[in-house]
Design an enzyme around this catalytic site. Structure first.
Site, PDB file in Angstrom:
ATOM      1  N   HIS A  52       0.862  -1.188   0.000  1.00 49.47           N
ATOM      2  CA  HIS A  52       0.000   0.000   0.000  1.00 49.47           C
ATOM      3  C   HIS A  52       0.895   1.233   0.000  1.00 49.47           C
ATOM      4  CE1 HIS A  52      -3.866  -1.968   1.804  1.00 49.47           C
ATOM      5  NE2 HIS A  52      -3.315  -2.718   0.865  1.00 49.47           N
ATOM      6  N   GLU A  54       1.054   3.839   1.883  1.00 51.71           N
ATOM      7  CA  GLU A  54       1.596   4.210   3.191  1.00 51.71           C
ATOM      8  C   GLU A  54       2.768   3.320   3.586  1.00 51.71           C
ATOM      9  OE1 GLU A  54      -3.000   4.415   3.734  1.00 51.71           O
ATOM     10  OE2 GLU A  54      -1.571   3.393   2.420  1.00 51.71           O
ATOM     11  N   CYS A  82      -6.103   1.910   5.924  1.00 52.16           N
ATOM     12  CA  CYS A  82      -6.738   0.673   6.373  1.00 52.16           C
ATOM     13  C   CYS A  82      -6.104   0.258   7.705  1.00 52.16           C
ATOM     14  CB  CYS A  82      -6.561  -0.423   5.323  1.00 52.16           C
ATOM     15  SG  CYS A  82      -4.852  -1.015   5.149  1.00 52.16           S
ATOM     16  N   CYS A  85      -2.299  -0.468   7.458  1.00 51.99           N
ATOM     17  CA  CYS A  85      -1.500   0.753   7.340  1.00 51.99           C
ATOM     18  C   CYS A  85      -1.533   1.566   8.631  1.00 51.99           C
ATOM     19  CB  CYS A  85      -1.969   1.582   6.155  1.00 51.99           C
ATOM     20  SG  CYS A  85      -1.611   0.772   4.574  1.00 51.99           S
TER      21      CYS A  85
END
Length: 149
Positions: A52, A54, A82, A85
């Site tokens: 992801h 992040e 999420c 993260c």
């Protein structure tokens, strides 16, 4: 909340991710007013569900600084992180989290599990939501609309 230069860079990363066929989310790590790392989603490119925006930006920042924690750093991301993260942000000891669009379905900060409000969370960053929310949401909406057309 209006945009700033760091969120603009995160929006650029989101657009670039979308152009690569990734879900268009971008993230920027800032320390002492300087950009340390920036990335967009790379899950499909790397065949890695943890890639992801992040997590990728945090990994890059830690590598650039030669350390495992980012105390004093701020993270700008275009979508509410999420749970995975949110945990990475906590473990990295990010000082402040700024995010754009809310994610009622998959978010883990102000929606879903509300990771930072849990008693088992060891570090919670200061959270500022809604920065460039309209632009971030438009990028996501346009990407998914394009997938449906």
């Amino acid at each position: 909340m209006k945009t700033n230069q760091f969120m603009e860079l995160a929006l650029e990363e989101a657009r670039a991710a979308g152009a690569r066929g990734e879900v268009p989310i971008g993230a920027v790590v800032v320390l002492d007013g300087a950009v340390i790392a920036r990335s967009g989603n790379r899950t499909r490119e790397l065949n890695d569900i943890t890639a992801h925006a992040e997590v990728a930006a945090i990994r890059m920042a830690c590598e650039a600084l030669g350390q495992e924690r980012l105390s004093g750093a701020d993270l700008y991301v275009t979508l509410e992180p999420c749970t995975m993260c949110a945990a990475a942000i906590s473990f990295a000891r990010i000082r402040r989290l700024y995010y754009g669009a809310e994610d009622p379905k998959g978010g883990g900060v102000e929606n879903g599990v509300r990771f930072y409000a849990q008693p088992t969370c060891h570090h919670a960053p200061e959270v500022y939501s809604g920065m460039s929310e309209v632009q971030a949401a438009e990028i996501l909406r346009g990407f998914f609309q394009g997938k449906r057309d």
